[in-house]
Design a protein around this motif. Structure first.
Motif, PDB file in Angstrom:
ATOM      1  N   LYS A 356       0.760  -1.200  -0.137  1.00 42.28           N
ATOM      2  CA  LYS A 356      -0.048  -0.049  -0.138  1.00 42.28           C
ATOM      3  C   LYS A 356       0.893   1.044   0.115  1.00 42.28           C
ATOM      4  N   PRO A 357       0.533   2.369  -0.566  1.00 43.61           N
ATOM      5  CA  PRO A 357       1.351   3.652  -0.698  1.00 43.61           C
ATOM      6  C   PRO A 357       1.715   3.919   0.809  1.00 43.61           C
ATOM      7  N   GLU A 358       0.988   3.622   1.701  1.00 50.50           N
ATOM      8  CA  GLU A 358       1.389   4.239   2.962  1.00 50.50           C
ATOM      9  C   GLU A 358       2.286   3.522   3.825  1.00 50.50           C
ATOM     10  N   ASP A 359       2.764   2.351   2.992  1.00 45.21           N
ATOM     11  CA  ASP A 359       3.629   1.397   3.690  1.00 45.21           C
ATOM     12  C   ASP A 359       5.231   1.889   3.261  1.00 45.21           C
ATOM     13  N   GLU A 360       5.342   3.149   2.464  1.00 44.69           N
ATOM     14  CA  GLU A 360       6.607   3.611   1.956  1.00 44.69           C
ATOM     15  C   GLU A 360       7.474   3.543   3.095  1.00 44.69           C
ATOM     16  N   GLU A 361       7.162   4.450   3.998  1.00 42.40           N
ATOM     17  CA  GLU A 361       7.973   4.674   5.175  1.00 42.40           C
ATOM     18  C   GLU A 361       8.558   3.295   5.773  1.00 42.40           C
ATOM     19  N   ILE A 362       7.660   2.293   6.010  1.00 44.12           N
ATOM     20  CA  ILE A 362       8.238   1.070   6.521  1.00 44.12           C
ATOM     21  C   ILE A 362       9.359   0.405   5.581  1.00 44.12           C
ATOM     22  N   VAL A 363       9.166   0.379   4.480  1.00 41.78           N
ATOM     23  CA  VAL A 363      10.255  -0.181   3.487  1.00 41.78           C
ATOM     24  C   VAL A 363      11.369   0.578   3.619  1.00 41.78           C
ATOM     25  N   TRP A 364      11.175   1.756   3.598  1.00 44.97           N
ATOM     26  CA  TRP A 364      12.561   2.735   3.988  1.00 44.97           C
ATOM     27  C   TRP A 364      13.276   2.324   5.177  1.00 44.97           C
TER      28      TRP A 364
END
Length: 502
Positions: A356-364
């Protein structure tokens, strides 16, 4: 024959395209490109979002009955409505030439051409016209981020036709760009003369027997439905546009010197080229060596390579890094990391995926945690996007500089190292072209970065996990391809410098 602003735009991007669209064999066209279809859908959605906030009128007329469309448009202009969406105005090209510019020359057969103006909007504006104390300005809604020449030329085309009907020239035209809150004003005094010249060139191209010369410019050509046909012609001719570094400006200079074959360019003294427009000493030398590499089908070290001590080396542990992004969402949804441990002869691929787009921070955060497990390992990537994105993500998520800067200091751009040191016998320095020349193949033959954009959008809409799996395979293959290119570069320089007889 009808000429509209779309035809004018296509001519500016490719002088051959309008000829093929009007006179080419339509059975020779490529199948619709998925990314092109997506771009068209995105543009429709963008325009609808703008129009949703406007109280506009649209002329009602039978499909392709342009004269009825014009009559309906003029009736709306006479009424003085605020916005007219997709209004129709027509003028014959001979009338255009005779009334707008008596000294303007055109093709002998220009009488058969009709100019059709259909701007996205006609916008009511204070002024005096045949309709009363108002005039109309032409406006287009464009997906681009910048006011490109082709956009402004199109507005000038609409403006000059509009001037005939309202009996006064609009002072400006308008562009609504995707990245701007306010409209961009188009200077019609500047762009109208340019538009007239381009229009005359377009008609001359349409009148020619075979259309303009083939010129392959991959960034512009890849989405065109005539690409395969033009590319086959270019290959059969061994056209210089297939040689990396030959831009339209440089090709024109080479034509004037009658250097239009690989052989002639490969045997040219670079000093002849270095003072020409679009060249300098480094470009001239590099282009001649590039021609030699393709002609002899072998790699060459460039005349001014990177210092030997800066060329990459083999480290005990190496990291290969590639990102998949969705530009429309400003999202980096997949950070692929291949860890190669040469000490233990093992490797592991990590697919850090934001479903999901909001998961970008997690993968960062996952990426940083992973690469910090190997604090001495160089991080190899291909082109500057990965470096720039890590910088941006660090700022976006307010990551301490002490966590980001040491990681960036370990980045090694394989593309930069290779292209500043070696000329290869290939048509492009894209990762796919280089890796395939080395014998590497992607598991999904049709996959590409552009298609991944389309597939990720489709995943968000459908939840089809096979799309994600295809993207992940492609991303892993990109990392492995980068490794192949880097390993070849190290070996090539070792052989050239260390195994060469003294």
């Amino acid at each position: 024959m009808l000429i509209n602003a779309d035809l004018l735009l296509q001519y500016q991007r490719c002088q051959r395209r309008p000829f093929l669209d009007s006179r080419g064999d339509r059975t020779q066209r490529d199948s619709p490109n998925e990314l092109l279809l997506k771009l068209q859908q995105d543009k429709i959605a963008y325009q609808k979002s703008i129009l949703a906030n406007l109280s506009y009128h649209q002329p009602d007329y039978p499909r392709r009955d342009w004269e009825a469309g014009q009559a309906a448009t003029l009736e709306l202009m006479q009424r003085g409505v605020e916005y007219i969406h997709r209004g129709i105005l027509l003028v014959s090209y001979d009338e255009w030439v005779n009334t707008e510019n008596e000294n303007f020359s055109a093709s002998p057969d220009y009488q058969k051409y009709t100019l059709l103006s259909c701007p996205d909007l006609l916008v009511k504006h204070p002024g005096q016209s045949r309709f009363g104390d108002w005039i109309y300005l032409p406006a287009n809604l464009e997906m681009g981020k910048r006011p490109k020449q082709e956009y402004q030329v199109g507005i000038a085309f609409h403006a000059q036709i509009l001037a005939k009907f309202q009996e006064t020239a609009p002072p400006i035209g308008l562009l609504q760009l995707r990245t701007r809150e306010n409209t961009y004003p188009v200077d019609l005094l500047k762009w109208t003369p340019q538009m007239q010249l381009i229009l005359a060139e377009l008609i001359a191209a349409l009148e020619s027997a075979d259309g303009a010369e083939v010129f392959i410019s991959r960034q512009k050509c890849n989405l065109c439905h005539w690409y395969s046909q033009c590319y086959a012609i270019a290959q059969s001719q061994k056209h210089l546009s297939l040689l990396p570094g030959v831009t339209p400006v440089r090709y024109k200079q080479l034509q004037e010197l009658e250097l239009t074959t690989l052989e002639s360019l490969a045997n040219t003294n670079p000093s002849i080229l270095e003072n020409l427009t679009g060249f300098d000493r480094e470009v001239a030398n590099k282009l001649v060596v590039q021609a030699q590499a393709v002609l002899q089908n072998r790699p060459f070290i460039l005349p001014y390579p990177l210092p030997l001590e800066t060329i990459t080396y083999t480290a005990p542990i190496e990291i290969y890094f590639d990102i998949e992004a969705q530009p429309d969402l400003n999202l980096n949804y997949l950070l692929g990391v291949l860890v190669v441990n040469r000490q233990t002869n093992t490797e592991q691929f990590y697919s850090l995926l934001a479903e999901k787009p909001e998961d970008e921070e997690i993968v960062w955060r996952q990426f940083l945690d992973l690469v910090w497990q190997y604090p001495e390992a160089p991080i190899y990537h291909f082109c500057a996007y990965e470096f720039d994105t890590v910088q941006r993500l660090g700022k976006l998520y307010q990551t301490p500089n002490s966590k980001v800067r040491p990681v960036l200091n370990r980045f090694v751009d394989v593309y930069e190292q290779l292209t500043q040191s070696v000329a290869l016998p290939i048509e492009s320095y894209a990762l796919k072209a280089i890796a395939r020349w080395l014998g590497f193949e992607w598991r999904d033959k049709e996959a590409s970065g552009a298609k991944c954009i389309y597939w990720y959008d489709s995943w968000l809409e459908t939840g089809d996990r096979t799309l994600l799996e295809t993207i992940q395979r492609y991303n892993e293959d990109d990392c492995r391809a980068t490794r192949n290119v880097k390993d070849w570069l190290v070996q090539f320089f070792q052989e050239e410098y260390y195994l060469r007889p003294a």
